[in-house]
Structure formats: C-alpha cells, structure tokens
Scaffold this motif. Structure first.
Motif, PDB file in Angstrom:
ATOM      1  N   HIS A  31       2.781   5.435  10.479  1.00  0.00           N
ATOM      2  CA  HIS A  31       2.635   6.718  10.068  1.00  0.00           C
ATOM      3  C   HIS A  31       3.957   7.377   9.871  1.00  0.00           C
ATOM      4  O   HIS A  31       4.519   7.994  10.650  1.00  0.00           O
ATOM      5  CB  HIS A  31       1.912   7.641  10.911  1.00  0.00           C
ATOM      6  N   VAL A  32       4.532   7.189   8.711  1.00  0.00           N
ATOM      7  CA  VAL A  32       5.521   7.963   8.300  1.00  0.00           C
ATOM      8  C   VAL A  32       5.384   8.521   6.825  1.00  0.00           C
ATOM      9  O   VAL A  32       4.376   8.310   6.104  1.00  0.00           O
ATOM     10  CB  VAL A  32       6.809   6.806   7.914  1.00  0.00           C
ATOM     11  N   HIS A  33       6.203   9.559   6.503  1.00  0.00           N
ATOM     12  CA  HIS A  33       5.991  10.323   5.514  1.00  0.00           C
ATOM     13  C   HIS A  33       6.681   9.935   4.013  1.00  0.00           C
ATOM     14  O   HIS A  33       6.371  10.229   3.067  1.00  0.00           O
ATOM     15  CB  HIS A  33       6.313  11.747   5.658  1.00  0.00           C
ATOM     16  N   THR A  34       7.634   8.864   4.378  1.00  0.00           N
ATOM     17  CA  THR A  34       8.334   8.421   3.304  1.00  0.00           C
ATOM     18  C   THR A  34       8.732   6.830   3.484  1.00  0.00           C
ATOM     19  O   THR A  34       8.960   6.544   4.586  1.00  0.00           O
ATOM     20  CB  THR A  34       9.808   9.038   2.866  1.00  0.00           C
ATOM     21  N   ASN A  35       8.696   6.075   2.365  1.00  0.00           N
ATOM     22  CA  ASN A  35       9.244   4.601   2.638  1.00  0.00           C
ATOM     23  C   ASN A  35       8.080   3.799   3.500  1.00  0.00           C
ATOM     24  O   ASN A  35       8.526   3.169   4.185  1.00  0.00           O
ATOM     25  CB  ASN A  35      10.422   4.514   2.959  1.00  0.00           C
ATOM     26  N   GLN A  64     -13.879   3.288   5.748  1.00  0.00           N
ATOM     27  CA  GLN A  64     -13.620   2.541   4.449  1.00  0.00           C
ATOM     28  C   GLN A  64     -12.629   1.495   4.845  1.00  0.00           C
ATOM     29  O   GLN A  64     -11.645   1.655   5.972  1.00  0.00           O
ATOM     30  CB  GLN A  64     -13.123   3.292   3.218  1.00  0.00           C
ATOM     31  N   PHE A  65     -12.770   0.348   4.528  1.00  0.00           N
ATOM     32  CA  PHE A  65     -11.523  -0.747   4.531  1.00  0.00           C
ATOM     33  C   PHE A  65     -11.329  -1.210   5.975  1.00  0.00           C
ATOM     34  O   PHE A  65     -10.217  -1.575   6.413  1.00  0.00           O
ATOM     35  CB  PHE A  65     -10.233  -0.206   4.156  1.00  0.00           C
ATOM     36  N   ALA A  66     -12.176  -0.848   6.890  1.00  0.00           N
ATOM     37  CA  ALA A  66     -12.156  -1.311   8.275  1.00  0.00           C
ATOM     38  C   ALA A  66     -10.714  -1.125   8.867  1.00  0.00           C
ATOM     39  O   ALA A  66     -10.203  -1.841   9.554  1.00  0.00           O
ATOM     40  CB  ALA A  66     -12.241  -2.879   8.367  1.00  0.00           C
ATOM     41  N   LYS A 102      -7.013   3.489  13.420  1.00  0.00           N
ATOM     42  CA  LYS A 102      -5.999   4.397  13.282  1.00  0.00           C
ATOM     43  C   LYS A 102      -5.596   4.840  14.780  1.00  0.00           C
ATOM     44  O   LYS A 102      -6.519   5.246  15.669  1.00  0.00           O
ATOM     45  CB  LYS A 102      -6.172   5.762  12.628  1.00  0.00           C
ATOM     46  N   LEU A 103      -4.464   4.913  15.244  1.00  0.00           N
ATOM     47  CA  LEU A 103      -3.780   5.057  16.433  1.00  0.00           C
ATOM     48  C   LEU A 103      -2.842   6.222  16.339  1.00  0.00           C
ATOM     49  O   LEU A 103      -2.117   6.520  15.524  1.00  0.00           O
ATOM     50  CB  LEU A 103      -3.186   4.021  17.287  1.00  0.00           C
ATOM     51  N   ASP A 126      -3.346   7.929   4.383  1.00  0.00           N
ATOM     52  CA  ASP A 126      -4.456   7.868   3.963  1.00  0.00           C
ATOM     53  C   ASP A 126      -5.276   9.148   4.693  1.00  0.00           C
ATOM     54  O   ASP A 126      -5.925   8.915   5.851  1.00  0.00           O
ATOM     55  CB  ASP A 126      -5.383   6.683   4.638  1.00  0.00           C
ATOM     56  N   SER A 127      -5.097  10.459   4.351  1.00  0.00           N
ATOM     57  CA  SER A 127      -5.645  11.591   4.870  1.00  0.00           C
ATOM     58  C   SER A 127      -6.948  12.009   4.817  1.00  0.00           C
ATOM     59  O   SER A 127      -7.452  12.987   5.373  1.00  0.00           O
ATOM     60  CB  SER A 127      -4.582  12.573   4.552  1.00  0.00           C
TER      61      SER A 127
END
Length: 616
Positions: A577-581, A423-425, A428-429, A401-402
C-alpha cells in the motif's frame, strides 16, 4: 542501584517497557538473578503486556511463537495452499469440494469457522477444528498436534501414515451430505462452531448450520468416529432463509439469526430435546424499505449485538440483548458520515456487509465490545467506538484499489486485521498501531501512525491524514499494509487463455483458529485456502512446526520437504500500500532460486521483475 538489585516489582515494570525479545534474552545472560527472574516472570510479563488474552501459560514458548508470528506478518511470509478432504473422507453421495453440481452455473460460496484448544502440557499440544459449507455439504477437519501425536506417528507402520501431514500433525475429516439436501436450494449460508468451554462433550464437535432453504440445525460429530454425525437440535425458522448467525460466548450460549430480510431471532442453544427450539424473541425491521435488507449480525460481547444492513443512511445498529428481554429498539445507530461541529452531515444510503469486534485491550476505560470494524460497499473499513459520539474514529483504505466492496473481516489482535474484497480474490492487510488505541481512548495524540495504507484518524475537533516519516526501506516495508491476490499463478497459466473462476472470486469468508495461531483460512468460489504465516527458511520456527523434517535455513531440499513435499503450495502476487510507484511482488517456489530482485524487509521468497513501476 544496579539493575540486578532492584526488587521484583520494579524489574517487572522494566520488562513491561522492553519492545524486543532479543533484549530480554540478553538480560538472562547478565547474571543468575536476572536469568531466574526472566525465566519465572519476565516472559509472562512480556506476553501479557503485548498480546490480548486468552494465552495459555507456556510463557517462554509463547514469547518465541508470538514474536515469530509478528515478524512473519511484517515480512509477508505467506505459505498458501488449497485444502479439501481426502477421497476416503466420510461423504455419502457427496461430491468433492471444488467441483460444481450439474446445472450449477457457479461454484459454492464457502462460509468458514475455526477454533483451537490446548490439550496438553506444552505450547504445541493443540486440537484445531475447521468447518466450512461446501454447497449443501458440511466439511469438518479436526487436527491434533503435539508430542503425543508425534509418538503416534513414530508408532505408525510405513505406508499407513496418510492421516499425518509433513509436520506430523494428525487430521480426521468429515464430509456430511444429508440425503434430502440439494445443492443450490439447500446451500449452507452460515457456520458456527461451539467453542471448547461451550460443548457438553469433550470428544465431539458441535456445529450450528444455517441454510438458504431455512434450515437451522445443531450437528454433532464424534472425534473417534469419522463416520458419525447426529442432528442434535433443530431451530424453528418458519422456513425463512438463514442469512447469518452469531453465537455469543456465554454458557449456555445464545444464538442470533438473520431470518429473511427483516428479522433477527434470538434462541437458547439446547442440546437434544423434543421438537424444534422456538425463539426467545424477535427484532423486527419492518420500517426498512426495499431494496434495504439485513446482511449480517455479530455479538460484540455476550449481551451486545451488532447488525449490518443496507442500502441505508444508518447501515449499522447495536442492540442490548438479555435472555429474558429482547429489545424492540436499538441502543445506537451508526452512519458512514463524519461528525463535524457536533452534528453528522446528511449521508447517502450505503451498505455494510461485514462486522468484526476487536479483542479487548488492557485499558481500564475500555470494556469488551466497545471497538469493532465494519466493511461495506464503498470499499472503506471503519473503526467504530461505542464510547465516542462520532460514528467512526478511523478509516482504512487501500490507496490503489479503494472502491472494491468489503465482504469479510478478520481482526488479528490489536495490531492488524485482514479484509476480503468482492473481486479478484484479493486479501488486504491493514496495520493498526497503538496510537489508534490512544486516540480511541479520547487522548488527542498526534504523531506518525501509518505508512502506505490510506488511513484517516478522526477526532471531534479536526480531521487529519497521518503517515510515517522518512524511514529505511526495510522499516517502511514492515509498516506498510498490502493486498494479495489469492490465486495460483501456475494453475492459471496451465489453463491457457481462460483463467479459472477463482481469479475473479470474492473472498467470502475469513477465519483464524485463535490469535496465537499461525494459520488463517479464506473462502473463495469453490475453494478454501489455508495460509500458514511462517518463514519457510527459518531454522527456529513456531514450536508447533518443530516436528517433521528439520529446516536448515537455506533454499534447499530440506525446506521443500518441510513445507511443500507434495508441490501444492501456491505462488501468489501482492502489492504494498504505497501512494506512488506501486510494483507487483512475485513469490518464488520454496527452495527455488529467485529470478528477480529481492525486496528489502520482505520474506526471502518475494522478488520483483524490475522495469517500469505503476505511478499514482
């Protein structure tokens, strides 16, 4: 020469390189000399070399509590719950927070401030103060902790302990609703608590309250009289909307207020006196063209003020502020474009909503206020360094969600920070390892810094995306950032097909009593959420939780009695926070058997339901 024969100076140097507290504990078991040294100086050195000041000098308990807190953050040990004042709190003609006034189409947007002070002879003896704006009402809670409070709980007759929670912490509440204030028109837009050393009286809280209708007041409330409150000072604003306020750490403090769209006014905070307090001077932004306006302001240190605005190609300005000299020109401007070949590329107008200074490190080349974070419309958090010619030295993004705008920021020491989105409450850490500090000190260090979160570390010569190397699943999970949805899944499922409004709410504000505190507060529409950062199944938690029911370290009724006796702990979801899967993690109720697969490196309450993962 053996370790035990080293002089104390060298032993202290050895301890400063120890990374894990269990190694420190093992040293105490080797011989009496090392045991005495660790007890006397070792814990102090361990804490002071790893955590920013101020930290009270209860070094052994501090070592225990701060390492537990760091581990809880790594394992995502979150215990969230909605908080609101009890029905019998002082609230003349007030409504209960969490309900909208007739005619209002949306709930209030809470602004929050909090701090804590040590009031006794040990780590757990604290007074925690929380304040937030609930529409036009001011809500305060003062919580006392420690052995003296435990003694009062033991002396309290059965059935009369409503002011105590399950950890035997005692709370006093105020809900102040002034007769001439109307929700919607007079909503509170900013809250600032004077810190312990700035208050003229130790038995009262002093709160700066700014309103949409132009009111800016200093209000006092006495600890021992929950029905008392007094307007100590009124600041002259010429009826302009108070958008943001910041109070510096000086004694006596200065106050900077965003008035309307184009003015920053500087005031001395004066207790009492006749008539309204006039400003010392104003900083005008008359050159800004609509729709550009001021959004927030924050003191980076006692004489340095940062201002965010937008949309503009340079949405951050920094000023040097002196009580006898209010500048007409900024010290520095920051854009959101990269520095290449000594020049900033032309940028598009954008908006910076949130600013937050980082605590100072032990680096001699760094002074207070050199480093600060900004978050804005483009969803990117930037790390700025006033010593660097670049506009920013690092950026942080959620890879999933960038694009969600950043409304609030909360640094948690030098290692990590929280960001609230639009948005959506979502909360992020992001992790900030020590290598970022080295880079900010102008050492062109390279190496592996981050796993998961999309982080770009910038130097004057080149750009590079940096990620962790191959690690075990547990180690990778501990190093990742994450995004949590601060909405109760059970509450939404009970509402049928219509989700509660807080599901789509921004996280308007974030606060933490201190860098030593295991509690944070988040403000979403119509609600304030308290999140305790603790493992519900830990047999030896932070000393502030040592009173009340004991935890056996198992999923049983003891854990429920200690952490969720009323059944009001929320169950939330998050993703790493992963880029895949990418996979959604679900949270089990305290004491409940998990219905899915446990996650390596995470708190025991997190599980996955398996099945297909979302690929990027």
């Amino acid at each position: 020469m053996s370790l035990e024969n080293l002089p104390p100076e060298l032993l202290g140097n050895v301890v400063s390189y120890i990374d894990e507290v269990k190694i420190l504990l093992r040293l105490t078991l080797t011989c009496k000399k090392l045991h005495d040294f660790i007890e006397r100086d070792g814990y102090r050195i361990f804490v002071q070399t790893r955590y920013p000041p101020p930290i009270p000098p209860f070094w052994k308990d501090a070592t225990h509590a701060l390492t537990k807190l760091a581990r809880a953050w790594e394992q995502k040990s979150l215990i969230p719950r909605y908080i609101k004042p009890p029905q019998d709190a002082d609230k003349p003609r007030a409504r209960q927070p969490g309900s909208r006034t007739r005619g209002q189409t949306m709930g209030y947007q809470p602004v929050i401030d909090s701090y804590e002070a040590w009031i006794g002879p040990d780590w757990s003896s604290r007074r925690e103060t929380l304040a937030w704006g609930a529409g036009s009402d001011l809500v305060l809670r003062v919580k006392w902790m420690g052995p003296e409070v435990e003694s009062r709980w033991r002396r309290t007759p059965p059935g009369q302990s409503e002011s105590f929670d399950q950890h035997h912490h005692e709370s006093t509440w105020w809900q102040i609703s002034e007769p001439d204030r109307v929700s919607g028109r007079d909503d509170i837009t900013t809250i600032n608590l004077l810190r312990n050393e700035q208050r003229p009286s130790s038995d009262a809280e002093y709160t700066v309250v700014g309103r949409a209708s132009g009111g800016l007041d200093l209000v006092s409330t006495k600890h021992k009289d929950p029905r008392s409150w007094k307007r100590e000072t009124r600041f002259e604003t010429d009826g302009q909307t108070v958008r943001a306020v910041s109070v510096n750490k000086a004694i006596p403090p200065l106050l900077a207020a965003c008035l309307g769209d184009r003015i920053i006014a500087i005031y001395h905070i004066v207790i009492g006196g006749e008539g309204p307090v006039q400003c010392l001077g104003k900083i005008h932004f008359d050159s800004l063209k609509s729709p550009c306006r001021l959004w927030s302001t924050v003191f980076l240190r006692h004489d340095r003020l940062a201002v965010s605005l937008g949309p503009h190609v340079e949405p951050i300005r920094v000023f040097e502020i002196q009580p006898d000299s209010i500048p007409s020109k900024d010290l520095r401007r920051f854009s959101f474009t990269e520095l290449r070949h000594g020049q900033h590329a032309p940028g598009k107008p954008t908006t910076a909503y949130a600013l937050a200074p980082l605590p100072r490190s032990s680096c001699p080349s760094e002074s207070e206020g050199d480093l600060f974070l900004s978050g804005g419309y483009d969803g990117t958090i930037r790390l700025h360094d006033l010593r660097s010619p670049a506009s920013y030295v690092a950026t942080f993004q959620d890879p999933i969600d960038s694009n969600a705008a950043i409304y609030s920021l909360l640094p948690l020491g030098r290692d990590r920070f929280l960001a609230g989105t639009a948005q959506f409450a979502t909360l992020k850490l992001f992790n900030m390892p020590l290598a970022v500090d080295k880079l900010c000190r102008h050492n062109n260090s390279s190496g592996s810094l981050f796993e998961g979160s999309r982080v770009q570390v910038l130097t004057s010569s080149h750009d590079k995306d940096v990620f962790y190397p191959e690690q075990s699943n547990a180690a990778r999970a501990r190093s990742r950032g994450w995004t949590c949805f601060l909405a109760d899944r059970e509450r939404s499922s009970r509402g049928g097909s219509r989700r509660p409004r807080e599901w789509a709410s921004p996280v308007y504000s974030l606060a933490c009593p201190s860098l030593c505190s295991p509690t944070i507060f988040a403000g979403i529409e119509d609600h304030v959420i308290q999140v305790d950062i603790a493992d519900a199944y830990d047999r030896f938690p932070d000393p502030i939780y040592k009173y009340g029911p004991e935890s056996t370290g198992k999923r049983d009724s003891d854990a429920t009695r200690k952490w969720d006796p009323d059944g009001n702990v929320m169950r939330v979801n998050l993703y790493e926070h992963v880029h895949t899967n990418m996979e959604i993690l679900h949270q089990a109720r305290i004491g409940e058997r998990m219905p899915g697969d446990a996650m390596p490196g995470c708190d025991e309450r997190w599980y996955t339901l398996g099945g297909k993962r979302i690929s990027r």
